[in-house]
Design a protein around this motif. Structure first.
Motif, PDB file in Angstrom:
ATOM      1  N   LYS A  30     -13.270   0.638   7.729  1.00 58.14           N
ATOM      2  CA  LYS A  30     -12.249   0.077   8.619  1.00 58.14           C
ATOM      3  C   LYS A  30     -11.577   1.158   9.465  1.00 58.14           C
ATOM      4  CE  LYS A  30      -8.550  -1.035   6.606  1.00 58.14           C
ATOM      5  NZ  LYS A  30      -7.568  -1.659   5.730  1.00 58.14           N
ATOM      6  N   SER A  49       2.899  -0.007  10.414  1.00 56.33           N
ATOM      7  CA  SER A  49       3.562  -0.646   9.269  1.00 56.33           C
ATOM      8  C   SER A  49       4.620   0.269   8.685  1.00 56.33           C
ATOM      9  CB  SER A  49       2.541  -0.923   8.167  1.00 56.33           C
ATOM     10  OG  SER A  49       1.506  -1.738   8.645  1.00 56.33           O
ATOM     11  N   ARG A  53       5.007   4.232   0.252  1.00 60.18           N
ATOM     12  CA  ARG A  53       4.206   5.316  -0.331  1.00 60.18           C
ATOM     13  C   ARG A  53       4.499   6.631   0.401  1.00 60.18           C
ATOM     14  NH1 ARG A  53       0.381   7.253   2.850  1.00 60.18           N
ATOM     15  NH2 ARG A  53      -1.303   6.031   3.760  1.00 60.18           N
ATOM     16  N   ARG A  56       0.542  11.040   3.406  1.00 64.24           N
ATOM     17  CA  ARG A  56      -0.584  11.904   3.027  1.00 64.24           C
ATOM     18  C   ARG A  56      -0.628  13.071   4.002  1.00 64.24           C
ATOM     19  NH1 ARG A  56      -4.152   6.900   2.940  1.00 64.24           N
ATOM     20  NH2 ARG A  56      -3.821   6.061   0.856  1.00 64.24           N
ATOM     21  N   TYR A  65       2.598   5.508   9.887  1.00 66.82           N
ATOM     22  CA  TYR A  65       3.481   4.563   9.182  1.00 66.82           C
ATOM     23  C   TYR A  65       4.925   4.953   9.479  1.00 66.82           C
ATOM     24  CZ  TYR A  65      -0.170   2.749   6.016  1.00 66.82           C
ATOM     25  OH  TYR A  65      -1.269   2.124   5.484  1.00 66.82           O
ATOM     26  N   GLU A  84       5.258 -10.007   7.583  1.00 68.18           N
ATOM     27  CA  GLU A  84       4.518 -10.139   6.324  1.00 68.18           C
ATOM     28  C   GLU A  84       4.791  -8.888   5.535  1.00 68.18           C
ATOM     29  OE1 GLU A  84       1.837  -8.080   5.261  1.00 68.18           O
ATOM     30  OE2 GLU A  84       2.256  -6.801   6.971  1.00 68.18           O
ATOM     31  N   TYR A  93       4.198  -2.501   1.489  1.00 68.38           N
ATOM     32  CA  TYR A  93       3.780  -2.341   2.888  1.00 68.38           C
ATOM     33  C   TYR A  93       4.276  -3.563   3.641  1.00 68.38           C
ATOM     34  CZ  TYR A  93       0.271   1.049   1.265  1.00 68.38           C
ATOM     35  OH  TYR A  93      -0.366   2.120   0.703  1.00 68.38           O
ATOM     36  N   GLY A  94       4.744  -3.366   4.864  1.00 67.27           N
ATOM     37  CA  GLY A  94       5.190  -4.518   5.645  1.00 67.27           C
ATOM     38  C   GLY A  94       5.133  -4.241   7.133  1.00 67.27           C
ATOM     39  N   THR A  95       5.088  -5.330   7.896  1.00 67.55           N
ATOM     40  CA  THR A  95       5.044  -5.222   9.353  1.00 67.55           C
ATOM     41  C   THR A  95       6.312  -5.831   9.927  1.00 67.55           C
ATOM     42  OG1 THR A  95       2.682  -5.671   9.199  1.00 67.55           O
ATOM     43  CG2 THR A  95       3.674  -5.772  11.391  1.00 67.55           C
ATOM     44  N   ASP A 113      -3.656  -3.691  10.832  1.00 69.60           N
ATOM     45  CA  ASP A 113      -4.580  -3.316   9.760  1.00 69.60           C
ATOM     46  C   ASP A 113      -3.819  -3.550   8.457  1.00 69.60           C
ATOM     47  OD1 ASP A 113      -5.689  -1.839   7.680  1.00 69.60           O
ATOM     48  OD2 ASP A 113      -5.906   0.006   8.835  1.00 69.60           O
ATOM     49  N   ASP A 115      -3.629  -5.804   4.377  1.00 69.63           N
ATOM     50  CA  ASP A 115      -4.463  -6.293   3.277  1.00 69.63           C
ATOM     51  C   ASP A 115      -4.566  -7.825   3.314  1.00 69.63           C
ATOM     52  OD1 ASP A 115      -2.003  -7.157   2.195  1.00 69.63           O
ATOM     53  OD2 ASP A 115      -2.818  -6.945   0.179  1.00 69.63           O
TER      54      ASP A 115
END
Ligand code: 5GP
Length: 199
Positions: A30, A49, A53, A56, A65, A84, A93-95, A113, A115
């Motif tokens: 993806k 989003s 977390r 990285r 993010y 969501e 995670y949220g938008t 992108d 889940d």
């Protein structure tokens, strides 16, 4: 009184953007497909989003993010801020509904992108969203790809494979499924869908 409904000029100005949702188990390709889409379609807005977390290596605030605390994320839930949201791999995670709705209202296409749990919520809220699921040709190939990345321990790989099975079982919810067997063919199909085709 004159009305302007038939003037193409005004119609164009009023066209709202299209909402695209892409989901895939990790290792399905993806990220590569989304990067290719961004090169081919520079005007496509990539939804950023918020997540609890940790960043990285190389990830940037506001580009990859919005990195937020769990308290801040929960405030967003209480305030109805998320179009969501989901808990994925032990993080939230949220938008932001505002982020996507402002872009759509301005006539810009938006790619999310997210889940499978998030995709189900988006379909309830925006039934016209175009949903795309990306998967590897087989579970064996998926495992080989995840292992070849060298990022995960055996236990994490097993967990990712279990999650992948659950996600793949939801693929019927999506309008389009791309089996990422040949990368060039998958990119061509993905870009065509984002351009509004039905490939
Ligand atoms: P990662 O932490 O590897 O960037 O993402 C882990 C998973 O979270 C991916 O499957 C990704 O699609 C999903 N994800 C990222 N942002 C969101 C979001 O805003 N909402 C939902 N529901 N899932 C998301």
């Amino acid at each position: 009184m004159a009305n302007n409904l038939s003037t193409g000029e005004h119609d164009d100005q009023r066209r709202s953007g299209r909402l695209f949702v892409v989901s895939a188990p990790s290792g399905a390709g993806k990220t590569t497909l989304c990067q290719a889409a961004r090169r081919h379609l520079p005007d496509l807005v990539y939804s950023v989003s918020s997540t609890t977390r940790a960043p990285r290596h190389g990830e940037q605030e506001g580009r990859d993010y919005f990195f937020v605390t769990e308290a801040r994320f929960r405030e967003g839930i209480d305030a109805g801020q998320w179009a969501e949201w989901a808990r994925v791999h032990d993080n939230y995670y949220g938008t932001s509904a505002r982020f996507i709705e402002d872009h759509l209202a301005a006539g810009r296409d938006v790619l999310m992108d997210i889940d499978v749990q998030g995709a189900a919520q988006i379909l309830r809220r925006y039934p016209d969203a175009v949903t795309i699921f990306i998967m590897a040709p087989s579970m064996e190939i998926l495992r080989r790809r995840i292992t070849a990345r060298g990022l995960d321990s055996g236990a994490v790989i097993d967990k990712r494979m279990k999650n992948a099975e659950t996600e793949i079982a939801c693929r019927g919810m999506y309008r389009h499924v791309i089996v990422n067997d040949d990368l060039d063919a998958a990119v061509t199909r993905f870009v065509s869908l984002l351009k509004g085709g039905n490939a």
